[in-house]
Design a protein around this motif. Structure first.
Motif, PDB file in Angstrom:
ATOM      1  N   ARG A 131       0.830  -1.204   0.000  1.00  0.00           N
ATOM      2  CA  ARG A 131       0.000   0.000   0.000  1.00  0.00           C
ATOM      3  C   ARG A 131       0.868   1.261   0.000  1.00  0.00           C
ATOM      4  NH1 ARG A 131      -2.910   3.601   3.151  1.00  0.00           N
ATOM      5  NH2 ARG A 131      -1.449   3.212   4.826  1.00  0.00           N
ATOM      6  N   TYR A 183       1.043   3.967  -2.998  1.00  0.00           N
ATOM      7  CA  TYR A 183       0.755   5.394  -2.786  1.00  0.00           C
ATOM      8  C   TYR A 183       1.953   6.249  -3.191  1.00  0.00           C
ATOM      9  CZ  TYR A 183      -3.797   4.918  -0.486  1.00  0.00           C
ATOM     10  OH  TYR A 183      -5.131   4.689  -0.228  1.00  0.00           O
ATOM     11  N   ARG A 228       1.755   6.519  -6.825  1.00  0.00           N
ATOM     12  CA  ARG A 228       0.639   7.376  -7.255  1.00  0.00           C
ATOM     13  C   ARG A 228       0.932   8.863  -7.058  1.00  0.00           C
ATOM     14  NH1 ARG A 228      -4.494   4.039  -4.736  1.00  0.00           N
ATOM     15  NH2 ARG A 228      -4.625   2.432  -6.357  1.00  0.00           N
ATOM     16  N   GLU A 229       1.828   9.177  -6.141  1.00  0.00           N
ATOM     17  CA  GLU A 229       2.203  10.592  -5.972  1.00  0.00           C
ATOM     18  C   GLU A 229       2.898  11.129  -7.224  1.00  0.00           C
ATOM     19  OE1 GLU A 229       4.170  11.790  -2.354  1.00  0.00           O
ATOM     20  OE2 GLU A 229       3.113  10.247  -1.210  1.00  0.00           O
ATOM     21  N   TYR A 255      -4.013  11.977 -12.618  1.00  0.00           N
ATOM     22  CA  TYR A 255      -5.106  11.225 -13.248  1.00  0.00           C
ATOM     23  C   TYR A 255      -6.283  12.170 -13.469  1.00  0.00           C
ATOM     24  CZ  TYR A 255      -8.051   7.110 -14.171  1.00  0.00           C
ATOM     25  OH  TYR A 255      -8.855   6.170 -14.750  1.00  0.00           O
ATOM     26  N   LEU A 285     -13.593  17.431  -5.430  1.00  0.00           N
ATOM     27  CA  LEU A 285     -14.112  17.272  -4.073  1.00  0.00           C
ATOM     28  C   LEU A 285     -15.143  18.380  -3.827  1.00  0.00           C
ATOM     29  CD1 LEU A 285     -10.737  16.535  -2.255  1.00  0.00           C
ATOM     30  CD2 LEU A 285     -12.305  14.941  -3.342  1.00  0.00           C
ATOM     31  N   PHE A 343      -5.287  20.565  -2.934  1.00  0.00           N
ATOM     32  CA  PHE A 343      -5.452  19.380  -2.071  1.00  0.00           C
ATOM     33  C   PHE A 343      -4.232  18.442  -2.071  1.00  0.00           C
ATOM     34  CE2 PHE A 343      -7.128  15.117  -1.150  1.00  0.00           C
ATOM     35  CZ  PHE A 343      -7.757  15.342   0.061  1.00  0.00           C
ATOM     36  N   PRO A 344      -3.720  18.025  -3.242  1.00  0.00           N
ATOM     37  CA  PRO A 344      -2.554  17.120  -3.197  1.00  0.00           C
ATOM     38  C   PRO A 344      -1.336  17.773  -2.553  1.00  0.00           C
ATOM     39  CG  PRO A 344      -3.532  17.171  -5.400  1.00  0.00           C
ATOM     40  CD  PRO A 344      -4.156  18.287  -4.623  1.00  0.00           C
ATOM     41  N   GLN A 379      -1.712  17.700   1.190  1.00  0.00           N
ATOM     42  CA  GLN A 379      -1.641  16.363   1.775  1.00  0.00           C
ATOM     43  C   GLN A 379      -0.212  15.806   1.806  1.00  0.00           C
ATOM     44  OE1 GLN A 379      -4.252  15.175   3.319  1.00  0.00           O
ATOM     45  NE2 GLN A 379      -5.384  16.957   2.588  1.00  0.00           N
ATOM     46  N   HIS A 380       0.585  16.198   0.819  1.00  0.00           N
ATOM     47  CA  HIS A 380       1.884  15.531   0.682  1.00  0.00           C
ATOM     48  C   HIS A 380       3.097  16.433   0.877  1.00  0.00           C
ATOM     49  CE1 HIS A 380      -0.236  11.992  -0.528  1.00  0.00           C
ATOM     50  NE2 HIS A 380      -0.777  12.593  -1.558  1.00  0.00           N
ATOM     51  N   MET A 401      -9.289  10.457  -4.365  1.00  0.00           N
ATOM     52  CA  MET A 401      -8.390  10.529  -3.204  1.00  0.00           C
ATOM     53  C   MET A 401      -7.354   9.415  -3.261  1.00  0.00           C
ATOM     54  SD  MET A 401     -10.786  11.439  -0.009  1.00  0.00           S
ATOM     55  CE  MET A 401     -11.882  12.834  -0.088  1.00  0.00           C
ATOM     56  N   GLU A 402      -7.823   8.194  -3.577  1.00  0.00           N
ATOM     57  CA  GLU A 402      -6.884   7.067  -3.652  1.00  0.00           C
ATOM     58  C   GLU A 402      -5.804   7.350  -4.689  1.00  0.00           C
ATOM     59  OE1 GLU A 402      -9.057   3.505  -4.273  1.00  0.00           O
ATOM     60  OE2 GLU A 402      -9.575   3.285  -2.159  1.00  0.00           O
ATOM     61  N   LEU A 403      -6.208   7.944  -5.817  1.00  0.00           N
ATOM     62  CA  LEU A 403      -5.233   8.215  -6.876  1.00  0.00           C
ATOM     63  C   LEU A 403      -4.332   9.388  -6.540  1.00  0.00           C
ATOM     64  CD1 LEU A 403      -7.373   7.460 -10.008  1.00  0.00           C
ATOM     65  CD2 LEU A 403      -5.373   6.237  -9.203  1.00  0.00           C
ATOM     66  N   MET A 404      -4.757  10.233  -5.588  1.00  0.00           N
ATOM     67  CA  MET A 404      -3.866  11.308  -5.124  1.00  0.00           C
ATOM     68  C   MET A 404      -3.052  10.829  -3.921  1.00  0.00           C
ATOM     69  SD  MET A 404      -6.050  14.819  -5.565  1.00  0.00           S
ATOM     70  CE  MET A 404      -7.653  14.278  -5.033  1.00  0.00           C
ATOM     71  N   ALA A 405      -3.039   9.508  -3.715  1.00  0.00           N
ATOM     72  CA  ALA A 405      -2.283   8.881  -2.623  1.00  0.00           C
ATOM     73  C   ALA A 405      -2.755   9.354  -1.251  1.00  0.00           C
ATOM     74  CB  ALA A 405      -0.781   9.124  -2.799  1.00  0.00           C
ATOM     75  N   VAL A 406      -4.040   9.655  -1.149  1.00  0.00           N
ATOM     76  CA  VAL A 406      -4.644   9.999   0.141  1.00  0.00           C
ATOM     77  C   VAL A 406      -5.549   8.835   0.538  1.00  0.00           C
ATOM     78  CG1 VAL A 406      -6.193  11.584   1.340  1.00  0.00           C
ATOM     79  CG2 VAL A 406      -4.544  12.470  -0.306  1.00  0.00           C
ATOM     80  N   ASP A 407      -5.272   8.220   1.677  1.00  0.00           N
ATOM     81  CA  ASP A 407      -6.016   7.034   2.100  1.00  0.00           C
ATOM     82  C   ASP A 407      -7.439   7.438   2.522  1.00  0.00           C
ATOM     83  OD1 ASP A 407      -6.979   4.735   3.159  1.00  0.00           O
ATOM     84  OD2 ASP A 407      -5.503   4.557   4.777  1.00  0.00           O
TER      85      ASP A 407
END
Lengths: 275, 256
Positions: free
Chosen positions: A80, A84, A87-88, A92, A100, A111-112, A115-116, B129-135
């Protein structure tokens, strides 16, 4: 051949992908190479698994057999955390934008990043506004998704997909709902991202004229396999019955227009003609 | 034929309970990862807790008033109206407070959570969200579960306070029970551990966990269609109501 042993010039290598969904074989030992730094278009009749193929590449779905290597990593075998991490590096663009709905346009694109990264707010603001400017929606930064048209939502989703300057962007029907001006700008943006940052792009689309303006290569998928591939301007005339039917828009050919069904006359209640 | 249908219903229900149990384990495992989304938990706490205050306060007040009225008339037959405060408090602390709060919570907040998550799935927001690597389990499911768990005891306390105020309003202000008798009988009888901790806190925590779990699970597993979301929302109310009342019996049997 081991798909994970990906040479440098191939970003995505798919070998022997076989997937059965609801009793239907969607992919039948499909092989495909996506070259790094190029724009590859996946085309094909509706329901042939183009979006499903993108889901396999991102690890949302796994096939029943075969290997999918992205940047040398075999996607079905990733943990997992590793998935992830991969995927970063992937952007997509969804068919239906998938913004959202609780956040405005600015926050959707941010948002991305939020988060990262731990980037300062001023830098996040500048990155987001730059991406929104690229898709022509800087002025819409404070609108909510419900206030956007379909085409605008798609452009916001595109800004979100490129906000990290990923190594790979997967576009699922990126041209639907765009007016000619927006379409032209999006095509230029895809080309610019590819030329300036070397981003690899995979496009799933049906608009041949738009594809011909932007793609380096077209792969035609039908019956669970890649049935034709080549230069966007030459593939139409490669002599294959698949390309002739698909690009000519003909009902008759190797791809059945009709979904499998019983006898038509019988379904309408007409008496059968005697032999 | 009927037996086969019954078997299918039973096996489907058992399968869903099993899936719900496995989902609970996933949500519990995601709670440590949801620490970085503390703001989202606070936002959900506002949404399921603070936004439910109006209905909880209104219903608590009226339940207390009805109890006061009914008990006054019943107790007056035996000349025991002085015990009105005691019986109102015990009824509310031990049963009506946690149970009615949980039923209202399921109807107000549980359905909203299910519909929200169901629509997020239907519009590919969860997939995005999953594709932005956010669980999504850590970002969507765990904060809503935690918010339900925290909000329920707080809402139950508010419900109980308003219920006793309603009983006092009817019993003392309208029907003339002595104010001192009302309060002193109540404080003499109500026990902190037995009635407040076991009655209010443990029960509302358990009900909060069950309602939040059912609401999040139904939303998360709802088919991505308008009909699917509608059914999931209905199932949240039905399953929560049954679970609350069944669990209330079990908890009462063990805690009292």
């Amino acid at each position: 051949m081991n798909a994970a042993a990906s040479p440098d010039d191939t970003l995505i290598r798919i070998r022997g992908l076989t997937t059965v969904l609801n009793g239907k074989k969607v992919f039948d030992a499909l092989d495909l190479d996506i070259p790094r730094g190029k724009i590859t278009a996946i085309m094909g009749p509706s329901g042939t698994g183009k979006t499903t193929l993108l889901k396999h590449i991102t690890g949302q779905m796994h096939g029943d057999a075969g290997q999918i290597a992205v940047d040398g990593k075999n996607v079905p075998e990733l943990s997992r955390e590793a998935l992830y991490g991969l995927r970063e590096k992937i952007g997509y663009l969804f068919q239906n934008s998938a913004l959202l709905t609780d956040f405005d346009v600015f926050e959707n694109v941010a948002f991305p990043l939020r988060q990262h990264t731990r980037l300062p707010e001023v830098l996040i603001r500048n990155i987001v506004l730059t991406k929104l400017q690229a898709v022509g929606l800087r002025g819409a930064a404070r609108l909510m998704p419900s206030e956007l048209s379909g085409g605008m939502a798609r452009r916001v989703a595109l800004a979100r997909a490129i906000v990290f300057d990923p190594m790979l962007i997967l576009y699922d029907e990126p041209f639907v709902g765009l007016d000619p001006i927006a379409l032209n700008q999006v095509l230029k943006l895809i080309r610019t991202l590819n030329e300036t940052l070397g981003i690899t792009s995979v496009l799933v689309a049906h608009e041949l004229s738009a594809i011909q303006r932007v793609a380096d290569r077209i792969c035609l998928i039908a019956n669970g396999k890649i049935v034709a591939e080549g230069d966007p301007h030459g593939i139409e005339n490669d002599g294959s019955p698949w390309t002739r039917q698909f690009f000519g828009g003909e009902a008759d050919g190797p791809v059945p227009f009709q979904y499998p069904a019983g006898d038509y006359a019988e379904a309408l209640g007409f008496p059968r003609a005697k032999a | 034929m009927n037996a086969r249908v019954d078997d299918n219903v039973v096996s489907r229900s058992l399968a869903q309970i099993g899936e719900c149990g496995l989902f609970l384990l996933k949500v519990l495992a995601a709670i440590p990862r949801s620490g970085r989304y503390a703001r989202e938990t606070v936002r959900q706490l506002w949404f399921v807790g603070a936004m439910s205050l109006t209905i909880i306060m209104t219903c608590g007040l009226f339940v207390g008033m009805v109890l006061g009225l009914q008990l006054y008339h019943v107790l007056s037959i035996f000349g025991g109206t002085a015990a009105t405060g005691t019986v109102v408090a015990l009824s509310i602390y031990r049963e009506l407070g946690p149970v009615v709060t949980a039923l209202l919570f399921a109807g107000r907040a549980g359905t909203a959570v299910t519909a929200e998550i169901g629509l997020m799935r239907a519009t590919d927001q969860i997939a995005a969200m999953e594709l932005m690597a956010v669980d999504p389990l850590a970002y969507v499911a765990a904060p809503r579960f935690l918010a339900g768990l925290i909000a329920m005891p707080l809402l139950c306390c508010v419900f109980c306070a308003l219920g006793i105020f309603g009983g006092h309003l009817v019993g003392v202000s309208w029907l003339g029970i002595d104010n001192g008798t009302f309060w002193s009988n109540m404080t003499d009888t109500v026990e902190v551990w037995q009635d407040i901790v076991n009655g209010v806190i443990w029960k509302s925590l358990a009900f909060g966990a069950v309602v939040a779990l059912i609401a999040v699970f139904q939303g998360y597993t709802a088919p991505p269609t308008s009909e699917g979301v509608a059914y999931a929302t209905t199932r949240t109310v039905v399953a929560s109501s049954i679970a609350i009342l069944a669990l209330d019996f079990v908890l009462t049997a063990f805690l009292m």
